[in-house]
Design a protein around this motif. Structure first.
Motif, mmCIF file in Angstrom:
data_model
loop_
_atom_site.group_PDB
_atom_site.id
_atom_site.type_symbol
_atom_site.label_atom_id
_atom_site.label_comp_id
_atom_site.label_asym_id
_atom_site.label_seq_id
_atom_site.Cartn_x
_atom_site.Cartn_y
_atom_site.Cartn_z
ATOM 1 N N GLU A 1 0.840 -1.189 0.000
ATOM 2 C CA GLU A 1 0.000 0.000 0.000
ATOM 3 C C GLU A 1 0.880 1.245 0.000
ATOM 4 O O GLU A 1 1.862 1.329 0.746
ATOM 5 N N ARG A 2 0.500 2.208 -0.838
ATOM 6 C CA ARG A 2 1.349 3.374 -1.066
ATOM 7 C C ARG A 2 1.784 4.060 0.229
ATOM 8 O O ARG A 2 2.950 4.424 0.385
ATOM 9 N N ASP A 3 0.871 4.295 1.155
ATOM 10 C CA ASP A 3 1.165 5.099 2.339
ATOM 11 C C ASP A 3 1.440 4.261 3.586
ATOM 12 O O ASP A 3 1.517 4.811 4.694
ATOM 13 N N LEU B 1 11.040 1.504 0.607
ATOM 14 C CA LEU B 1 11.405 2.575 -0.310
ATOM 15 C C LEU B 1 12.582 3.382 0.231
ATOM 16 O O LEU B 1 13.482 3.773 -0.523
ATOM 17 N N ALA B 2 12.584 3.636 1.532
ATOM 18 C CA ALA B 2 13.682 4.391 2.138
ATOM 19 C C ALA B 2 15.006 3.659 1.983
ATOM 20 O O ALA B 2 16.054 4.281 1.765
ATOM 21 N N THR B 3 14.973 2.340 2.062
ATOM 22 C CA THR B 3 16.195 1.554 1.874
ATOM 23 C C THR B 3 16.725 1.713 0.456
ATOM 24 O O THR B 3 17.926 1.945 0.248
ATOM 25 N N VAL B 4 15.848 1.601 -0.516
ATOM 26 C CA VAL B 4 16.271 1.749 -1.908
ATOM 27 C C VAL B 4 16.853 3.137 -2.138
ATOM 28 O O VAL B 4 17.913 3.300 -2.762
ATOM 29 N N ASP C 1 0.908 -1.381 -6.706
ATOM 30 C CA ASP C 1 -0.074 -1.192 -5.632
ATOM 31 C C ASP C 1 -1.308 -2.065 -5.796
ATOM 32 O O ASP C 1 -2.311 -1.890 -5.091
ATOM 33 N N GLY C 2 -1.271 -3.029 -6.738
ATOM 34 C CA GLY C 2 -2.372 -3.970 -6.887
ATOM 35 C C GLY C 2 -3.496 -3.493 -7.773
ATOM 36 O O GLY C 2 -4.489 -4.219 -7.937
#
Length: 237
Positions: free
Chosen positions: A150-152, A160-163, A177-178
């Protein structure tokens, strides 16, 4: 003051730089926001750029529309100066878009573009550093990082922060997001097989050539996977 319509400037198709740099910015904006409207716009610009400026015989893009009868010379810029040339930017745009849209013809077009400048790249690579970057991306094959969640949601944000904390010049990042009617889902059938974990936790899939490793939900495990070196290329036959 009313301006007579006859004095209005005649619209022109623009120049190669207008398309290439805006498309590049849109691709970067997608990776920053993961909003697919930016991908859709980049795709539209690339399609229009191909129609207006592509040299079907020699490869690469002309700086101006070659069919313009007022042009004395049909030029292709082959120098990355204070800013990269539009052909250098376009080479990487094409590679990135081929992964976001599932269009192998754009990957082939990038190959033809690089071949068109191969003599210049071989003799004076320092003149085209941004195109060298595109050549390296083509050689190594861009790594696809697909975050399913889920986006949020906090777990999605953690992956995402790791990437984003790592310097990964040869990658494309996307969020699945499906939504089966979404931009990416409609163009990349692979995404229908990539899911979050059964318990609903977000998962990252690290793929190459649309072949994916097992899903990862732990940010540290994802960090280790992304820092693994590329496998060596297959030996030449």
């Amino acid at each position: 003051m009313t301006v007579c319509s006859s004095n209005r400037p005649t619209p022109i198709p623009g120049f190669l730089d207008d398309y290439a740099f805006v498309a590049c910015g849109l691709l970067d904006l997608y990776e920053a926001t993961l909003r697919t409207e930016w991908l859709r716009w980049a795709e539209e610009l690339q399609l229009r750029q191909d129609v207006l400026f592509w040299d079907a015989q020699g490869g690469g893009y002309y700086c101006s529309q070659p069919s313009d009868p007022t042009l004395l010379l049909k030029l292709k810029q082959d120098q990355d100066g204070a800013e990269p040339s539009a052909n250098s930017v376009s080479a990487l745009n094409l590679l990135r878009l081929s992964h976001y849209t599932g269009r192998p013809d754009w990957a082939r077009k990038a190959e033809h573009l690089l071949a068109a400048f191969s003599d210049r790249l071989t003799r004076v690579p320092i003149a085209l550093p941004h195109m060298v970057r595109a050549l390296l991306a083509q050689h190594h094959t861009l790594k696809q990082i697909v975050i399913c969640g889920e986006r949020d949601a906090p777990d999605t944000a953690g992956l995402l922060a790791t990437v984003r904390s790592l310097y990964l010049p040869h990658k494309v990042l996307m969020l699945a997001d499906g939504d089966p009617q979404g931009f990416l889902s409609q163009r990349l059938p692979l995404l229908s097989s990539l899911k979050p974990r059964p318990d609903g936790a977000a998962a990252a899939h690290v793929c190459q050539d649309f072949t994916c490793a097992l899903p990862i939900s732990d940010p540290e495990e994802l960090r280790r996977a992304l820092l693994e070196p590329h496998p060596p290329p297959p030996p030449a036959l």
